[in-house]
Design an enzyme around this catalytic site. Structure first.
Site, mmCIF file in Angstrom:
data_model
loop_
_atom_site.group_PDB
_atom_site.id
_atom_site.type_symbol
_atom_site.label_atom_id
_atom_site.label_comp_id
_atom_site.label_asym_id
_atom_site.label_seq_id
_atom_site.Cartn_x
_atom_site.Cartn_y
_atom_site.Cartn_z
ATOM 1 N N ASP A 1 0.938 -1.300 -0.018
ATOM 2 C CA ASP A 1 -0.024 -0.020 0.210
ATOM 3 C C ASP A 1 0.862 1.449 0.061
ATOM 4 O O ASP A 1 1.899 1.270 0.453
ATOM 5 C CB ASP A 1 -1.016 -0.142 1.153
ATOM 6 N N ASP B 1 -11.305 1.740 -2.184
ATOM 7 C CA ASP B 1 -11.496 1.556 -0.828
ATOM 8 C C ASP B 1 -13.219 1.543 -0.775
ATOM 9 O O ASP B 1 -13.273 0.886 0.035
ATOM 10 C CB ASP B 1 -11.276 2.530 -0.088
HETATM 11 C C1 GLA Z 1 -5.621 2.021 2.492
HETATM 12 C C2 GLA Z 1 -6.097 0.752 1.854
HETATM 13 C C3 GLA Z 1 -6.851 0.211 2.596
HETATM 14 C C4 GLA Z 1 -6.539 -0.566 3.676
HETATM 15 C C5 GLA Z 1 -6.094 0.740 4.577
HETATM 16 C C6 GLA Z 1 -5.174 0.236 5.897
HETATM 17 O O1 GLA Z 1 -6.702 3.138 2.604
HETATM 18 O O2 GLA Z 1 -6.491 1.217 0.578
HETATM 19 O O3 GLA Z 1 -7.571 -1.079 1.787
HETATM 20 O O4 GLA Z 1 -5.511 -1.266 3.612
HETATM 21 O O5 GLA Z 1 -5.007 1.633 3.811
HETATM 22 O O6 GLA Z 1 -4.714 1.450 6.447
#
Ligand code: GLA
Length: 713
Positions: A466, A531
């Site tokens: 990420d 997300d």
């Molecule tokens: C980002 C990702 C999510 C999750 C969060 C964790 O927003 O897109 O899927 O993994 O971080 O903090």
């Protein structure tokens, strides 16, 4: 344990050719359904671009050569016009958008390039140009695939003085003349990525870009132009930038109808010194042409991505469980194993622990940088959790965000100088983090070692990689500008890690779909498109993502209802059907699901495994777009034609309508198809010409129909 199976993906890598026709000094680059042609030293043009589009023959090349453009409007436009040049290099009377602009050590900023030589090697072509006065070489590079052409260039300082690259896109692309140019692109924002948008390409410039150091949510690094195509008909020309940092595509449409696209790294805040003897290889841009509308364009992108871009191209992606929305930062061994048990009961094949597992990670404010499991949350570490997950027959994945660091972390306390910063300016925090300076060899080494140690600390099968902040204050201790060094460092670390741990799969994530470009997809098995797991919103996001990228790279979770970001409630069936359009994942709090919900969900997972190969590796047909109304439908035809999977969705069904006819596409003309659930049989002619009746009633209605090919009756 989840065993990845081989899918049958036809290898068509022999359908390409590169030729040099000495009588015309022309290069013809030919794919399965496109030609790309340019020639050396025509008129006053060093390399004249002649054609990109439908396949042409050798006789046509003679016509192209003698079809000299008239010089009308030379008081208005560049000379030569950008769309007639293979490389638009700033200098002389060029005022159109250029791909290359340099400054020599004596302050001269114009280029004067001349053809030097070329080399053809298999499916690759390199054409070398040299400046007429200064020691500078530009090598135009081409790689021909059956359905795509890759283009980039290399700039070499062969002299003793420094040169500065002011602007260095990778290529300019020009479609033939279009009567009414239209542009299609994939803009969006956080939680609303890749929204398919089509509008007339007005006279002027359409600039799509990211200045954030990652490709970003505001637009996907991709654009298409057409002269009146629709889903099933017409020609489309599209270009993507395979670069995981700031990028830019500029479409320039002049009043006389000429169109050209300039694509590559963004020149925003970027001047790149090229020291004596140094060369820079610019990122690839990829062009895909379709003569069968946007539907065929998508299928060509998917085929190209499967055969030539994504790692493990023929391996079906696992049904995944991810605990982020179930746990957020409150992870604990027993709670994760409870989720893992439920996930295994559903038939999940991979279990992911998301954020929150490492030291001091109770919220966003601390912990990033210290990749050690928190012993209070996970007394047996990741190893014990991995063992429990494996014992339940699932592979085990772990979330990381290695490029970011919280000020409240041991890493930052030990190396406060390891971040991008200007010595005299405040350091911006985003999601409470700074960005590590991946231009520094020491940071690259640390990152590889930290992740290598993590992967050795437990039996880990996958990482979710990420990044949740942009690049700012981009002062660097690296030898390249931060915007370049960061992406190169990222690629280097991932490539080393993949070589050291070849069994590990990687998911690409950037606050959702902020980094799902072809550079990243060349190094990761799949991406997280958003997300936003609200099934209704997902229909549009997934349509846009799937416009370019193969469904076997598109991770889709079924989460709880109401959804946590949008607060919308939708039935389990609708949520599953939407997620089954890509890689099926589950992200809800399964400990709260009733026995009935678990049983229903297990049924969908079972059905998904029966259709997975078709969904992930088949040919996608968009039958009705969610952009056009409340009803949408798409189908997947297995690569051997043996199965057809049809999805239909309606947010709400009005006017007492209870069924819809959906006309299928891509069927074998003589085949008879059988509905695997009802036994009903239909000829291809009936399904294509009349349609299949699907039942859709009420709100959030959805239908999944699976057809198999049977012998003609
Ligand atoms: C980002 C990702 C999510 C999750 C969060 C964790 O927003 O897109 O899927 O993994 O971080 O903090």
């Amino acid at each position: 344990m989840f065993h990845i199976s081989e899918a049958s993906v036809a290898d068509t890598s022999t359908h390409t050719a590169i030729r040099f026709l000495p009588e015309h000094r022309a290069f013809t680059l030919t794919g399965q359904a496109f030609s790309y042609i340019f020639a050396v030293d025509l008129d006053d043009v060093v390399l004249r671009h002649l054609h990109w589009g439908a396949r042409l023959g050798d006789d046509d090349v003679s016509l192209l050569i003698y079809d000299a453009p008239r010089r009308i409007g030379s008081n208005t436009w560049s000379r030569p016009r950008a769309h007639t040049e293979e490389l638009v290099a700033h200098g002389g009377l060029r005022f159109d958008e250029c791909a290359l602009k340099v400054e020599f050590s004596d302050g001269v900023r114009g280029l004067e390039l001349a053809y030097a030589d070329h080399e053809i090697s298999g499916n690759e072509l390199a054409v070398r140009l040299c400046d007429r006065h200064y020691p500078l070489d530009v090598v135009l590079r081409y790689r021909v695939y059956p359905g795509a052409l890759e283009r980039w260039m290399e700039v070499v300082n062969t002299g003793d003085d420094a040169i500065v690259l002011d602007r260095s896109a990778s290529a300019s692309w020009a479609p033939p003349w279009l009567a009414t140019p239209m542009a299609t692109w994939l803009p969006g924002m956080y939680a609303a990525e890749t929204q398919v948008t089509r509008a007339p390409l007005g006279v002027g410039r359409l600039v799509l870009e990211s200045r954030r150091g990652v490709p970003g949510h505001a637009a996907h690094p991709w654009m298409a132009v057409d002269g009146g195509a629709d889903e099933e008909h017409g020609e489309v020309w599209s270009v993507a930038v395979a670069w995981s940092g700031s990028w830019k595509i500029v479409a320039e449409h002049a009043f006389d109808g000429a169109v050209h696209l300039t694509a590559g790294r963004n020149d925003f805040d970027l001047r790149q010194p090229l020291r004596p003897g140094e060369s820079v290889v610019l990122p690839a841009t990829v062009g895909v042409y379709s003569d069968g509308g946007y539907g065929e364009l998508t299928r060509r992108w998917h085929t190209h991505e499967r055969q030539h871009v994504v790692p493990r191209p023929r391996h079906a992606r696992p049904v995944l469980y991810n605990g982020w929305e179930a746990s957020f930062f409150t992870v604990a061994h027993d709670q994760q194993t409870a989720l893992a048990k439920r996930a295994a009961d559903l038939g999940a094949e991979m279990f992911f622990i998301d954020d929150g597992w490492f030291l001091r990670r109770f919220d966003e404010t601390a912990g990033l940088g210290d990749w050690t499991a928190d012993p209070d949350k996970l007394p047996g570490g990741l190893a014990a959790l991995a063992d429990e997950v494996h014992a339940r027959g699932m592979a085990f994945g772990v979330w990381v965000e290695p490029e970011a660091v919280n000020p409240d972390s041991d890493l930052f306390r030990a190396h406060p100088d390891w971040i991008y910063q200007w010595p005299t300016r405040a350091r911006s925090l985003a999601r409470n983090t700074h960005l590590l300076d991946l231009g520094r060899p020491a940071v690259r080494s640390w990152m590889f070692e930290a992740l290598d140690a993590l992967l050795r600390s437990a039996d880990i099968d996958a990482l979710k990689w990420d990044i949740n902040r942009p690049m700012s204050e981009s002062g660097t201790a690296g030898s390249e500008p931060a915007a370049i060094g960061h992406v190169r460092g990222l690629y280097e670390v991932i490539d080393r890690l993949r070589a050291a741990h070849p069994h590990v799969m990687i998911e690409s994530c950037a606050s959702g779909g902020g980094r799902a470009d072809l550079g990243m997809l060349a190094r990761t098995e799949w991406a997280w498109p958003s997300d936003n797991t609200d099934a209704l919103e997902r229909l549009a996001i997934q349509e846009g993502y799937g416009f370019v990228h193969s469904p076997h790279t598109m991770m889709c979770w079924v989460t709880d209802s109401p959804s946590y970001l949008g607060k919308r409630a939708a039935p389990l069936r609708f949520r599953f059907h939407v997620a089954m359009c890509g890689i099926l994942g589950i992200g809800g709090d399964l400990t709260g699901w009733s026995d009935e919900e678990m049983a229903e969900a297990a049924g969908y997972v079972k059905r998904y495994k029966e259709i997975r190969e078709t969904v992930q590796f088949g040919q996608l047909y968009r039958l009705a777009s969610p952009r056009r109304g409340e009803f949408s439908s798409l189908s997947y035809v297995a690569s051997d034609g043996s199965q057809v999977v049809l999805f239909a969705f309606a947010q709400t069904v009005r006017y007492c309508v209870q069924t819809r006819l959906v006309r299928l596409r891509g069927l074998q003309p003589d085949a008879v198809y059988e509905n695997v659930d009802t036994g009903g049989r239909f000829s291809a002619a009936y399904l294509v010409g009349h349609g299949l009746r699907v039942s859709l009633v009420g709100d959030y209605a959805s239908e999944l129909v699976v057809l198999r090919t049977v012998s003609p009756t």
